[in-house]
Design an enzyme around this catalytic site. Sequence first.
Site, PDB file in Angstrom:
ATOM      1  N   SER A   1       0.849  -1.177   0.000  1.00  0.00           N
ATOM      2  CA  SER A   1       0.000   0.000   0.000  1.00  0.00           C
ATOM      3  C   SER A   1       0.897   1.244   0.000  1.00  0.00           C
ATOM      4  O   SER A   1       1.826   1.332   0.793  1.00  0.00           O
ATOM      5  CB  SER A   1      -0.862  -0.036   1.260  1.00  0.00           C
ATOM      6  N   GLY A   2       0.621   2.143  -0.869  1.00  0.00           N
ATOM      7  CA  GLY A   2       1.414   3.369  -0.937  1.00  0.00           C
ATOM      8  C   GLY A   2       2.647   3.257  -1.819  1.00  0.00           C
ATOM      9  O   GLY A   2       3.432   4.186  -1.918  1.00  0.00           O
TER      10      GLY A   2
ATOM     11  N   GLU B   1      -0.578  -5.967   3.118  1.00  0.00           N
ATOM     12  CA  GLU B   1      -0.712  -5.060   4.260  1.00  0.00           C
ATOM     13  C   GLU B   1      -0.357  -5.763   5.572  1.00  0.00           C
ATOM     14  O   GLU B   1      -0.789  -6.881   5.810  1.00  0.00           O
ATOM     15  CB  GLU B   1      -2.136  -4.528   4.369  1.00  0.00           C
TER      16      GLU B   1
ATOM     17  N   GLY C   1      -2.377  -3.548  -1.972  1.00  0.00           N
ATOM     18  CA  GLY C   1      -1.130  -4.269  -1.762  1.00  0.00           C
ATOM     19  C   GLY C   1      -1.112  -5.008  -0.439  1.00  0.00           C
ATOM     20  O   GLY C   1      -2.014  -4.881   0.383  1.00  0.00           O
TER      21      GLY C   1
ATOM     22  N   THR D   1      -1.741   2.681  -7.770  1.00  0.00           N
ATOM     23  CA  THR D   1      -2.851   3.408  -8.392  1.00  0.00           C
ATOM     24  C   THR D   1      -2.314   4.467  -9.357  1.00  0.00           C
ATOM     25  O   THR D   1      -2.824   4.632 -10.467  1.00  0.00           O
ATOM     26  CB  THR D   1      -3.725   4.044  -7.299  1.00  0.00           C
TER      27      THR D   1
ATOM     28  N   SER E   1      -5.162   6.007  -0.337  1.00  0.00           N
ATOM     29  CA  SER E   1      -5.041   4.555  -0.448  1.00  0.00           C
ATOM     30  C   SER E   1      -6.336   3.969  -1.007  1.00  0.00           C
ATOM     31  O   SER E   1      -7.430   4.331  -0.576  1.00  0.00           O
ATOM     32  CB  SER E   1      -4.745   3.987   0.931  1.00  0.00           C
ATOM     33  N   SER E   2      -6.185   3.090  -1.985  1.00  0.00           N
ATOM     34  CA  SER E   2      -7.374   2.447  -2.550  1.00  0.00           C
ATOM     35  C   SER E   2      -7.851   1.422  -1.518  1.00  0.00           C
ATOM     36  O   SER E   2      -7.080   0.567  -1.106  1.00  0.00           O
ATOM     37  CB  SER E   2      -7.030   1.719  -3.844  1.00  0.00           C
TER      38      SER E   2
ATOM     39  N   ASN F   1      -0.713   5.746   3.155  1.00  0.00           N
ATOM     40  CA  ASN F   1      -0.973   6.410   1.878  1.00  0.00           C
ATOM     41  C   ASN F   1      -2.140   7.362   2.059  1.00  0.00           C
ATOM     42  O   ASN F   1      -3.183   6.967   2.561  1.00  0.00           O
ATOM     43  CB  ASN F   1      -1.302   5.307   0.841  1.00  0.00           C
TER      44      ASN F   1
END
Length: 1107
Positions: A110-111, A392, A390, A115, A163-164, A160
């Site tokens: 993540s981050g 995590e 991603g 995206t 973050s999605s 993030n």
Amino acid sequence: MAKMEVKTSLLDDMIGVGDMVLLEPLNEDSFINNLKKRFDHNEVYTYIGSVVISINPYRSLPIYTPEKVEEYRNRNFYELSPHIFALSDEAYRSLRDQDKDQCILITGESGAGKTEASKLVMSYVAAVCGKGAEVNQVKEQLLQSNPVLEAFGNAKTVRNDNSSRFGKYMDIEFDFKGDPLGGVISNYLLEKSRVVKQPRGERNFHIFYQILSGASEEFLCKLKLERDFSRYNYLGLDSARVNGVDDASNFRTVRNAMQIVGFMDHETQSVFEVVAAVLKLGNIEFKPESRANGLDESKIKDKNELKEICELTGIDQSVLERAFSFRTVEAKQEKVSTTLNVAQAYYARDALAKNLYSRLFSWLVTRINESIKAQTKVRKKVMGVLDIYGFEIFEDNSFEQFIINYCNEKLQQIFIELTLKEEQEEYIREGIEWTHIEYFNNAIICDLIENNQTGILAMLDEECLRPGTVTDETFLEKLNQVCATHQHFESRMSKCSRFLNDTSLPHSCFRIQHYAGKVMYQVEGFVDKNNDLLYRDLSQAMWKANHSLIKALFPEGNPAKINLKRPPTAGSQFKASVATLMKNLQTKNPNYIRCIKPNDKKAAHIFNEALVCHQIRYLGLLENVRVRRAGYAFRQPYEPCLERYKMLCKQTWPHWRGPARAGVEVLFNELGIPEEEFSFGRSKIFIRNPRTLFKLEDLRKQRLEDLATLIEKIYRGWKCRTRFLLMKKCQVVIASWYRRYSQQKKYQKIKSSAITVQSYIRGWKARKLLRELKHLKRCNEAATVIAAYWHGTQARRELRRLKDEARNKHAIAVIWAFWLGYKVRREYRKFFRANAGRKIYEFTLQRLMQKYFLEMKNKMPSLSPIDKNWPARPYLFLDSTHKELKRIFHLWRCKKYRDQFTDQQKLIYEEKLEASELFKDKKALYPASVGQPFQGAYLEISENPKYKKLKDAVDEKIIIAEVVNKINRANGKAASRIFLLTKNNVLLADQKSGTIKSEVPLGDVTKVSMSSQNDGFFAVHLKEGSEAASKGDFLLSSDHLIEMATKLYRTTLSQTKQKLNIEISDEFLVQFKQDKVCVKFIQGSQKNGNIPTCKRKNNRLLEVAVP
Ligand SMILES: Nc1ncnc2c1ncn2[C@@H]1O[C@H](COP(=O)(O)OP(=O)(O)O)[C@@H](O)[C@H]1O
Ligand SMILES: [Mg+2]
């Protein structure tokens, strides 16, 4: 204009190595160092073969400009420095040109920038694919779906800011030309728990903050909302505002995007009403109220909020209120209604909020799909972009993390399958010599989670469905029983003694050793979350709402469609959708973007080596490089390979009859590709080095151009030939017409000439005939004439005969007489010979002479001495006589002529004769003087008393007395003088007085000079040294020059017995006292009449102009 192609390579100006395959030595340290070095130089992309490693720069770099897009467009992958655009271009081109569906798999924590990467890929593809109004609209809709989904599905997390919180897979569909047609978006498991609760330092989904910040007062009022974040329980307060994020402006962007994507106004309105309702739901609070049966019943504290929600959504307030207090359970066709305690009421409230929101999100995706789906039914090519959350690892990891990490395991699995495993297996399958590379296969972990019998998800489902009390603890117990022996599973209660001492593992947790690291999951909430339970009363209340969107979100609330079967659990749903996704991905050509997070601080320029090292390890990037290095960069089945490159070699072009493999062998041998660069598998050709491939591609491109030229050439040839043939045909027609015309002309000319010739011939023939006729006629006439002549001749011959006859008779008489004479002479010969001959001769002579003289007497010429006539002589023998006679006659008649002259006359003729000898043909004046008699004394000196004194001074006889002009030397002017010539002297006297001026004895006169012209000038030169000469010579002019010069000459000759020198010349010198002056005669003009004029030119030249 064609862009100039510059052949470059990623090797140009490379920082570190652009492709890890080239790294030397290859180990973890060098790998990280290379990444760091590149990162420090703003090179955030690095390749492993065709995989792109992307490191999040956490700041905007100037490498995504339209110019960059142009730079990477249609360039080979390895031609430029590594870039996400290169991968996008490669994927797009293989999709367009080789008809291969593509998927772009973006993985990372993540981050890490997934995206962003997915957006970059999409924007690149949008920039390079087709243009046109329709295409642009499709592109715009595809791109604008992002902000909408991000607003509703993204949130700020500790890792993030954007973050999605859902997984997203988007299929972009293209037609055969590569123009986008539309797309399909699939969403995976929205993290809906976030709606009701957020971890510390994180936010709820962006859209809540965006509405409150960005909506107008009026709109807020309509939604019954207040701007203050703190008014809402569901909004975590500690980080409501995010640095660098402008919620208000983002709200406008989202609304605009919704409009572009195709949301109707009422749809948008409904969506925001639902969002508002969710937000307000959080504000409903419950209080316990004791009931008669002794149990607590929950009651809503403040019904105002509930009222507003119901107004907003059109739900009957009492229905909703009841749904928060009671729960109806249907069992065996019986409905049992139980009251809810406060905790249950809160649970129900939150479940409703989560469900509302997550269903709204799914509805949004469906709605967007409706807008962006391809309108045509033609066969499509697909490019899938997977941007899934991603891996995590949080402090507290729950069901969501478990699911997310499971998804990442699956993705890793597919990566392994498609790259590592698949690659190695392919070498074996194809019989390519190969050294095996060890890599970690995470299939075992996937199995741990998803195995249908013993997998964790299966256990969870089993627990959820099991009758009796089910808690998270019972679930953990179950896990402990079933999975305890699994290598990657750990828990406190595990029978496996390995972990017994592991105090780091709390009792309520289990730990899974994921490929990316160990993650400890809190078992709490697993069952509930998997069940995803929403009380039926609530869903029915929602279905009853007078709000079409909400009604549509809860189809199961329809009492008519009551379904007693439990809905599938969240875990199994997810498992199924992941399985579908994996299947889908396996049919496509994968392109990997592996995102790496350089630090945990979301900060630019920081490269945390430990963090990166960890990611590299679990992403298996090093193995990835090793496999790449050991293997072949590119492979392709023989048929398409041959098809693609067959034009590069004569034997294979245009058709290869044999097996494709043999064709490829021939082709590669022909191209001279080194043997170590490729290998022949069973069904594929393996190319070791990408450069070899690019070389092939370049050759192909070149060759295609040549072929195009060839086609063009043949077409042009054909066109020219056709044109030529047409022109030739035309030319033949024109030529035939022209020839006809010229032949016609020629014929007419010949015809007219023939007529002319014919007429001439006819004329000639006629004339010939005429001539013949004339000839005939003349012949007739001639015959007549001849006849006449003949008759004449006959007559004359007769006459002659008669005459001859008569002459003969006469001749006979003569001969007879002669005969008689002869007889007589013979008789008298002796007398005749002595006298008669002589006498006859003399007599004949006498007779002739007599006749001659008599005739001469009559033919005598005149007595003039100049008469040249004389009669011709009659007899030759008198020739000399005749000449003599002529001479005598001439002398005689001259004498006769002379006898008439007196002495005076004789003298005059003598003088004239002298003058003729001196001047004839020498002086032009002479002919004029011939007719003038010489008179000598023109002046009557003795008679004129004026000259008495002069007469007295001269006692000799005067031969000439005449007036002459004496030329003055100084000015050329003339002065009159009397010129006297006596026997001994020449005298000059004044004309008026008669006084003698000069007297020169004839002996002192040496020369007389004059011109040859028609003038009377003459100079008398005197002997040098004589007395007279002291005054100089005389230059005189006279009208009687010839006479005076002749007399002077004669007198001098008779007195001095010397011939006077007379010089005739047009230029002579005259002595004047001391100087000699030249007198020059020139042909002058007639302006002074016929009088010659004398001019002094200078001291030494007098010029006489003679007309
Ligand atoms: N290529 C990039 N250039 C600049 N900033 C980036 C880039 N990729 C990511 N970021 C920054 O990192 C943040 C997180 O990226 P994001 O793509 O949302 O991560 P992920 O989707 O992997 O969780 C973005 O909001 C952005 O600020
Ligand atoms: Mg993301």
